[in-house]
Scaffold this active site. Structure first.
Site, mmCIF file in Angstrom:
data_model
loop_
_atom_site.group_PDB
_atom_site.id
_atom_site.type_symbol
_atom_site.label_atom_id
_atom_site.label_comp_id
_atom_site.label_asym_id
_atom_site.label_seq_id
_atom_site.Cartn_x
_atom_site.Cartn_y
_atom_site.Cartn_z
ATOM 1 N N CYS A 29 -16.448 1.902 0.517
ATOM 2 C CA CYS A 29 -15.185 0.834 0.741
ATOM 3 C C CYS A 29 -14.772 0.927 2.224
ATOM 4 O O CYS A 29 -14.250 -0.038 2.832
ATOM 5 C CB CYS A 29 -14.106 1.313 -0.144
ATOM 6 S SG CYS A 29 -13.614 3.033 0.276
ATOM 7 N N ASP B 203 -17.075 7.268 -1.537
ATOM 8 C CA ASP B 203 -16.085 7.174 -0.533
ATOM 9 C C ASP B 203 -15.605 8.429 -0.019
ATOM 10 O O ASP B 203 -16.337 9.634 -0.176
ATOM 11 C CB ASP B 203 -15.039 6.900 -1.623
ATOM 12 C CG ASP B 203 -13.586 6.379 -0.786
ATOM 13 O OD1 ASP B 203 -13.624 6.235 0.372
ATOM 14 O OD2 ASP B 203 -12.342 6.391 -1.598
ATOM 15 N N ARG C 73 -13.995 -8.488 1.132
ATOM 16 C CA ARG C 73 -12.463 -8.075 0.873
ATOM 17 C C ARG C 73 -11.632 -9.335 1.153
ATOM 18 O O ARG C 73 -10.795 -9.665 0.481
ATOM 19 C CB ARG C 73 -11.990 -6.868 1.929
ATOM 20 C CG ARG C 73 -12.611 -5.322 1.537
ATOM 21 C CD ARG C 73 -12.014 -5.032 -0.035
ATOM 22 N NE ARG C 73 -10.539 -5.251 0.097
ATOM 23 C CZ ARG C 73 -9.703 -4.019 0.682
ATOM 24 N NH1 ARG C 73 -10.404 -3.097 1.121
ATOM 25 N NH2 ARG C 73 -8.449 -4.390 0.346
ATOM 26 N N HIS D 6 -7.297 0.976 -6.563
ATOM 27 C CA HIS D 6 -7.674 0.040 -5.254
ATOM 28 C C HIS D 6 -7.812 -1.249 -5.939
ATOM 29 O O HIS D 6 -9.311 -1.482 -5.737
ATOM 30 C CB HIS D 6 -8.194 0.611 -4.349
ATOM 31 C CG HIS D 6 -8.200 0.279 -2.921
ATOM 32 N ND1 HIS D 6 -7.493 -0.894 -2.687
ATOM 33 C CD2 HIS D 6 -9.009 0.882 -1.755
ATOM 34 C CE1 HIS D 6 -7.797 -1.173 -1.515
ATOM 35 N NE2 HIS D 6 -8.634 -0.429 -0.813
ATOM 36 N N ARG E 154 0.999 -1.180 -0.001
ATOM 37 C CA ARG E 154 -0.041 -0.183 0.010
ATOM 38 C C ARG E 154 1.007 1.266 0.094
ATOM 39 O O ARG E 154 1.578 1.468 0.913
ATOM 40 C CB ARG E 154 -0.986 0.119 1.403
ATOM 41 C CG ARG E 154 -1.569 1.435 1.410
ATOM 42 C CD ARG E 154 -2.796 1.205 2.525
ATOM 43 N NE ARG E 154 -3.878 0.615 1.816
ATOM 44 C CZ ARG E 154 -5.130 0.389 2.416
ATOM 45 N NH1 ARG E 154 -5.255 1.161 3.543
ATOM 46 N NH2 ARG E 154 -6.221 -0.082 1.771
ATOM 47 N N GLN F 229 -10.094 -3.607 -3.845
ATOM 48 C CA GLN F 229 -11.483 -3.046 -3.434
ATOM 49 C C GLN F 229 -12.442 -3.109 -4.480
ATOM 50 O O GLN F 229 -13.634 -3.599 -4.347
ATOM 51 C CB GLN F 229 -11.389 -1.481 -2.916
ATOM 52 C CG GLN F 229 -12.705 -1.013 -2.486
ATOM 53 C CD GLN F 229 -13.019 -1.393 -1.155
ATOM 54 O OE1 GLN F 229 -12.250 -1.685 -0.239
ATOM 55 N NE2 GLN F 229 -14.356 -1.921 -1.166
HETATM 56 N N1 CP Z 1 -11.278 -0.249 2.261
HETATM 57 C C1 CP Z 1 -10.040 -0.212 2.631
HETATM 58 O O1 CP Z 1 -9.200 -0.518 1.802
HETATM 59 O O2 CP Z 1 -10.091 -0.039 4.132
HETATM 60 P P1 CP Z 1 -8.620 -0.077 4.712
HETATM 61 O O3 CP Z 1 -7.925 1.278 4.530
HETATM 62 O O4 CP Z 1 -9.178 -0.239 6.323
HETATM 63 O O5 CP Z 1 -7.651 -1.232 4.539
HETATM 64 N N1 NVA Z 2 -9.712 6.819 -1.316
HETATM 65 C C1 NVA Z 2 -9.417 6.399 0.069
HETATM 66 C C2 NVA Z 2 -9.714 4.901 0.254
HETATM 67 C C3 NVA Z 2 -9.470 4.407 1.543
HETATM 68 C C4 NVA Z 2 -9.649 2.590 1.731
HETATM 69 C C5 NVA Z 2 -7.862 6.712 0.357
HETATM 70 O O1 NVA Z 2 -7.095 6.711 -0.479
HETATM 71 O O2 NVA Z 2 -7.656 7.053 1.607
#
Ligand code: CP
Ligand code: NVA
Length: 305
Positions: free
Chosen positions: A261, A221, A289, A129, A102, A132
């Protein structure tokens, strides 16, 4: 060897197979992350940003596939600060059967994949993502039977989540309608790119009601993604009229569902009555997920039936 940096690393047929694998009993997928004698292979899970769902679902998916997850905070490996991304990829390829990250910059996962000798998974970048997007598709396919011909609305910021969702929707034949404020929209080039991905369609306006009318699923989101905290005050002003409220949901199909999400900010992008109401599928979506991650990892590691 397969990588998952974007939804488009999979074909339409492969996405359908992944969704099928995701719904199987974990034991039927075998142990593709174990050596032939049963010894678990490692799976590096590197996080430059916080996570709840992604960390937990990936750790459990790795264990269910016979592997051993190793969670590491980004600052410990230090992409391009402690050492170059390429050195990290080469070293970790010798310990692990899988590398997942990530990251802030999408380019980091691209460079990991270019150098790694094991599969690389994007667990969220500034661009996309994909894990997701697959869980979202799984949730909607379970709800509707198929995404073909369904209308999926996304209201808010055209961000990583909106992009992966748009890709998977158009690839699976859905009509994807975006409502985003000026300055936070998909570009025309981006709309054309996504439109060409499959049999569905994509369009965009600045009007949430236009996007949501008759929609089978309404997504949103956060207005402030991880890494954008300094823009929070400005964003809250700009996105104020893009909240998913009960009034907005009343324009959707009478059986329309709400999806997010998570993490969600009640009173900002979604009203509490919507996310905690009967049309909300966010908990199932979050649980999916795990299933979608297990399905796509199994596919990437060679499980095909
Ligand atoms: N939706 C999602 O990716 O959640 P987290 O940031 O908690 O992993
Ligand atoms: N768009 C958000 C998604 C979190 C799961 C971010 O990137 O923070």
């Amino acid at each position: 060897m397969r990588h998952l940096l974007n939804i488009t690393d999979l074909t339409v047929g492969e996405i359908k197979l992944v969704l099928e694998l995701s719904q199987r009993d974990p034991a039927s997928l075998g142990r593709p992350l174990a050596e032939s004698d049963g010894t678990p292979k490692g799976a590096a899970l590197i996080f430059e940003k916080p996570s709840n769902r992604t960390r937990h679902s990936m750790e459990i998916a790795v264990v269910q596939l016979g592997g051993h997850p190793v969670y590491t905070r980004g600052e410990e490996v230090g992409f391009d600060t402690r050492e170059p991304v390429e050195d990290i990829a080469r070293i970790m390829s010798g310990y692990h059967g899988l590398i997942a990250a990530r990251v802030f910059k999408h380019d980091v996962v691209t460079r990991l994949a270019a150098t790694s000798s094991v599969p690389v998974v994007n667990m969220l970048s500034d661009e996309s993502h994909p894990l997701q997007g697959l869980a979202d598709a799984l949730t909607m396919v379970q709800e509707f039977g198929s995404l073909d011909g369904k209308t999926v609305a996304y209201v808010g910021d055209y961000n990583n989540v909106a992009r992966s969702l748009g890709e998977v929707c158009v690839m699976l034949g859905a009509h994807y309608r975006l409502a985003c404020p000026a300055g936070y929209k998909a570009s025309d080039a981006e709309l054309s790119r996504i439109a060409a991905l499959g049999s569905g369609s994509i369009n965009q306006s600045s009007d949430p009601q236009l996007a949501v009318v008759g929609a089978h699923a309404v997504h949103t989101d956060t207005w402030v993604s991880m890494g954008q905290e300094a823009e929070k005050a400005e964003r809250l002003q700009i996105f104020g009229s893009y909240a998913v409220t009960t009034d907005l949901m009343s324009k959707a199909d009478s059986q329309g569902i709400f999806m997010h999400c998570l993490p969600a900010y009640r009173g900002y992008e979604v009203a509490a009555e919507v996310i905690d109401g009967s049309a909300s599928r966010v908990i199932r979506q979050g649980h999916n997920r795990l299933h979608a991650s297990r399905g796509v990892l199994a596919f990437m590691l060679g499980v095909s039936q």
